[in-house]
Scaffold this active site. Structure first.
Site, PDB file in Angstrom:
ATOM      1  N   HIS A  16      10.757 -63.434 -82.411  1.00 58.36           N
ATOM      2  CA  HIS A  16      12.113 -63.167 -82.910  1.00 58.36           C
ATOM      3  C   HIS A  16      12.595 -64.335 -83.767  1.00 58.36           C
ATOM      4  CE1 HIS A  16      15.000 -65.451 -80.059  1.00 58.36           C
ATOM      5  NE2 HIS A  16      13.840 -66.056 -80.033  1.00 58.36           N
ATOM      6  N   CYS A  35      15.678 -72.333 -84.500  1.00 54.01           N
ATOM      7  CA  CYS A  35      15.486 -70.922 -84.101  1.00 54.01           C
ATOM      8  C   CYS A  35      15.839 -69.962 -85.235  1.00 54.01           C
ATOM      9  CB  CYS A  35      16.291 -70.607 -82.857  1.00 54.01           C
ATOM     10  SG  CYS A  35      15.817 -71.667 -81.494  1.00 54.01           S
ATOM     11  N   HIS A  41       9.686 -67.244 -84.323  1.00 51.09           N
ATOM     12  CA  HIS A  41       8.904 -67.905 -83.270  1.00 51.09           C
ATOM     13  C   HIS A  41       8.794 -66.926 -82.105  1.00 51.09           C
ATOM     14  CE1 HIS A  41      13.122 -68.681 -82.181  1.00 51.09           C
ATOM     15  NE2 HIS A  41      12.695 -68.678 -80.924  1.00 51.09           N
ATOM     16  N   HIS A  43       8.192 -66.034 -77.640  1.00 46.32           N
ATOM     17  CA  HIS A  43       8.351 -66.443 -76.239  1.00 46.32           C
ATOM     18  C   HIS A  43       7.490 -65.561 -75.351  1.00 46.32           C
ATOM     19  CE1 HIS A  43      11.878 -68.946 -77.023  1.00 46.32           C
ATOM     20  NE2 HIS A  43      12.353 -67.969 -77.783  1.00 46.32           N
ATOM     21  N   ASP A  80       7.078 -55.430 -75.775  1.00 50.33           N
ATOM     22  CA  ASP A  80       5.897 -56.284 -75.597  1.00 50.33           C
ATOM     23  C   ASP A  80       5.024 -56.315 -76.858  1.00 50.33           C
ATOM     24  OD1 ASP A  80       4.185 -57.983 -74.168  1.00 50.33           O
ATOM     25  OD2 ASP A  80       2.895 -56.298 -73.600  1.00 50.33           O
ATOM     26  N   HIS A  81       4.648 -57.533 -77.283  1.00 53.17           N
ATOM     27  CA  HIS A  81       3.861 -57.737 -78.506  1.00 53.17           C
ATOM     28  C   HIS A  81       4.548 -57.141 -79.734  1.00 53.17           C
ATOM     29  CE1 HIS A  81       0.943 -59.061 -75.592  1.00 53.17           C
ATOM     30  NE2 HIS A  81       0.268 -59.624 -76.579  1.00 53.17           N
ATOM     31  N   GLU A 126      13.773 -66.915 -70.842  1.00 50.01           N
ATOM     32  CA  GLU A 126      13.176 -67.122 -72.167  1.00 50.01           C
ATOM     33  C   GLU A 126      12.152 -68.251 -72.088  1.00 50.01           C
ATOM     34  OE1 GLU A 126      15.805 -67.566 -75.899  1.00 50.01           O
ATOM     35  OE2 GLU A 126      15.541 -69.566 -75.062  1.00 50.01           O
TER      36      GLU A 126
HETATM   37  N1  LIG Z   1      22.791 -69.163 -75.923  1.00 52.69           N
HETATM   38  C1  LIG Z   1      21.550 -69.159 -76.458  1.00 52.69           C
HETATM   39  N2  LIG Z   1      21.130 -70.232 -77.116  1.00 52.69           N
HETATM   40  C2  LIG Z   1      19.895 -70.234 -77.641  1.00 52.69           C
HETATM   41  C3  LIG Z   1      19.040 -69.131 -77.488  1.00 52.69           C
HETATM   42  C4  LIG Z   1      19.526 -68.001 -76.790  1.00 52.69           C
HETATM   43  O1  LIG Z   1      18.831 -66.978 -76.645  1.00 52.69           O
HETATM   44  N3  LIG Z   1      20.776 -68.060 -76.297  1.00 52.69           N
HETATM   45  N4  LIG Z   1      17.779 -69.170 -78.016  1.00 52.69           N
HETATM   46  C5  LIG Z   1      17.332 -70.211 -78.669  1.00 52.69           C
HETATM   47  C6  LIG Z   1      16.003 -70.198 -79.325  1.00 52.69           C
HETATM   48  O2  LIG Z   1      15.612 -68.881 -79.619  1.00 52.69           O
HETATM   49  C7  LIG Z   1      14.865 -70.835 -78.585  1.00 52.69           C
HETATM   50  O3  LIG Z   1      14.294 -69.824 -77.825  1.00 52.69           O
HETATM   51  C8  LIG Z   1      15.121 -72.010 -77.743  1.00 52.69           C
HETATM   52  O4  LIG Z   1      13.872 -72.390 -77.144  1.00 52.69           O
HETATM   53  P1  LIG Z   1      13.498 -73.860 -76.960  1.00 52.69           P
HETATM   54  O5  LIG Z   1      13.617 -74.581 -78.236  1.00 52.69           O
HETATM   55  O6  LIG Z   1      12.188 -73.891 -76.270  1.00 52.69           O
HETATM   56  O7  LIG Z   1      14.650 -74.287 -75.989  1.00 52.69           O
HETATM   57  P2  LIG Z   1      15.135 -75.741 -75.735  1.00 52.69           P
HETATM   58  O8  LIG Z   1      15.613 -76.369 -76.994  1.00 52.69           O
HETATM   59  O9  LIG Z   1      16.135 -75.653 -74.651  1.00 52.69           O
HETATM   60  O10 LIG Z   1      13.819 -76.441 -75.231  1.00 52.69           O
HETATM   61  P3  LIG Z   1      13.559 -77.960 -75.020  1.00 52.69           P
HETATM   62  O11 LIG Z   1      12.286 -77.980 -74.244  1.00 52.69           O
HETATM   63  O12 LIG Z   1      14.720 -78.521 -74.247  1.00 52.69           O
HETATM   64  O13 LIG Z   1      13.413 -78.564 -76.369  1.00 52.69           O
HETATM   65  C9  LIG Z   1      18.159 -71.408 -78.880  1.00 52.69           C
HETATM   66  N5  LIG Z   1      19.455 -71.319 -78.305  1.00 52.69           N
HETATM   67 ZN   LIG Z   2      13.691 -67.959 -79.215  1.00 51.20          ZN
END
Ligand SMILES: Nc1nc2c(c(=O)[nH]1)N=C([C@H](O)[C@H](O)COP(=O)(O)OP(=O)(O)OP(=O)(O)O)CN2
Ligand SMILES: [Zn+2]
Length: 137
Positions: A16, A35, A41, A43, A80-81, A126
């Site tokens: 997504h 993001c 990217h 998940h 999925d996928h 996630e």
């Molecule tokens: N309220 C939300 N905030 C964010 C969402 C969401 O779905 N709701 N999603 C994202 C991004 O899509 C992304 O998935 C975040 O993943 P990630 O970078 O792994 O998350 P972190 O930054 O928390 O991971 P760290 O390991 O701490 O870097 C962003 N925000």
């Molecule tokens: Zn994401």
């Protein structure tokens, strides 16, 4: 009759990109950061479904797990996928945050369950650090 909660856990992989059609290019960048990357990217999502209801005195069950498994699989097949934003109608107009993924999975599951009144909540992990729950309100 006694009330019991039961939970089933499934996983799915999906791509997504966080992007709102209501924001400018600069605002999307500012709001969603990495993001909002043009090419998206992915998940490995964990989906937890919790049911709550009375134990049927004849079957001894709140809900037949075999039935729940089939119903959850119908929903999983839609994500999925997949690329959530491109493949799932719901996300063509709704930002694919995990808040909205939890809402989508809840509503979709409810629409295919034989007894939707026992659906209590859906949780989307996630990542192990980012967890979202929708209870249908
Ligand atoms: N309220 C939300 N905030 C964010 C969402 C969401 O779905 N709701 N999603 C994202 C991004 O899509 C992304 O998935 C975040 O993943 P990630 O970078 O792994 O998350 P972190 O930054 O928390 O991971 P760290 O390991 O701490 O870097 C962003 N925000
Ligand atoms: Zn994401």
């Amino acid at each position: 009759m006694p009330t019991v909660t039961m939970e089933r856990v499934e996983m799915f992989s999906a791509a997504h990109r966080l992007n709102s059609e209501n924001l400018s290019v600069a605002e999307n960048k500012e709001t969603f950061g990495k993001c909002n990357n043009d090419n998206g990217h992915g998940h490995n999502y964990v989906w937890k479904v919790k049911l709550r209801g009375e134990v049927d005195p004849v079957s001894g069950m709140v809900y037949d797990l075999a039935k729940l498994k089939k119903e959850m699989n119908l929903v999983l097949d839609t994500v999925d996928h997949r690329n959530l934003d491109k493949d799932v109608e719901f996300f063509k107009t709704t930002v694919s945050t995990s808040e909205n993924v939890a809402i989508y999975m809840y509503q979709k599951l409810k629409s295919v369950m034989s007894n939707p009144s026992v659906l209590y909540k859906c949780t989307i992990e996630e990542t192990p650090k980012n967890v979202f729950t929708y209870k249908g309100n």
